[in-house]
Design a protein around this motif. Structure first.
Motif, short mmCIF file in Angstrom:
data_model
loop_
_atom_site.label_atom_id
_atom_site.label_comp_id
_atom_site.label_asym_id
_atom_site.label_seq_id
_atom_site.Cartn_x
_atom_site.Cartn_y
_atom_site.Cartn_z
N UNK A 19 -9.08 32.18 -42.05
CA UNK A 19 -9.99 31.19 -40.97
C UNK A 19 -10.95 30.86 -41.81
N UNK A 20 -11.63 31.50 -42.75
CA UNK A 20 -12.73 31.32 -43.56
C UNK A 20 -12.26 30.50 -44.63
N UNK A 50 -20.78 31.36 -50.66
CA UNK A 50 -21.42 32.71 -50.82
C UNK A 50 -21.98 33.29 -49.37
N UNK A 51 -22.65 32.40 -48.67
CA UNK A 51 -22.91 33.12 -47.56
C UNK A 51 -21.98 33.57 -46.62
N UNK A 52 -20.86 32.72 -46.45
CA UNK A 52 -19.78 32.96 -45.68
C UNK A 52 -19.01 34.22 -46.44
N UNK A 56 -18.30 37.97 -44.24
CA UNK A 56 -17.22 38.30 -44.09
C UNK A 56 -17.11 39.85 -44.67
N UNK A 57 -17.79 40.25 -45.88
CA UNK A 57 -17.81 41.33 -46.30
C UNK A 57 -18.52 42.39 -45.54
N UNK A 63 -16.12 46.74 -39.76
CA UNK A 63 -14.57 47.09 -39.14
C UNK A 63 -14.06 48.43 -39.76
N UNK A 64 -14.28 48.88 -40.99
CA UNK A 64 -13.68 49.78 -41.55
C UNK A 64 -14.55 51.08 -41.45
#
Length: 86
Positions: A19-20, A50-52, A56-57, A63-64
């Protein structure tokens, strides 16, 4: 719990990254339509990418972390339920 981590690694991560990738392609195509100057792809486009990437990171960490905490908590040794004879 392992199935939850496996699901996140095999399904959620690829879907988010794809998606990204598609969003950056669409942004590049829309920018191309408006004929940006030569510095656009080395300036604002890279900054947006870079912002995206950082967002995401952070999402992956969010999430983990609960699953990793659960996995670490289960490994602690608890008191024995029966006395062992020596």
């Amino acid at each position: 719990m392992k199935s939850s981590i496996l699901f996140k690694v095999l399904v959620i991560i690829p879907v988010v990254l794809f998606t990204e990738y598609i969003a950056m392609i669409i942004l590049g195509c829309v920018a191309c339509i408006f004929k940006p100057d030569e510095d656009f792809y080395c300036g604002p486009f890279c900054i947006i990418g870079k912002i995206v990437l950082v967002l995401t990171a952070l999402f992956f960490i969010y999430l983990f972390v609960p699953d990793i905490k659960k996995a670490l908590m289960q490994r602690k040794n608890g008191p024995a339920t029966e006395k062992q004879e020596s």
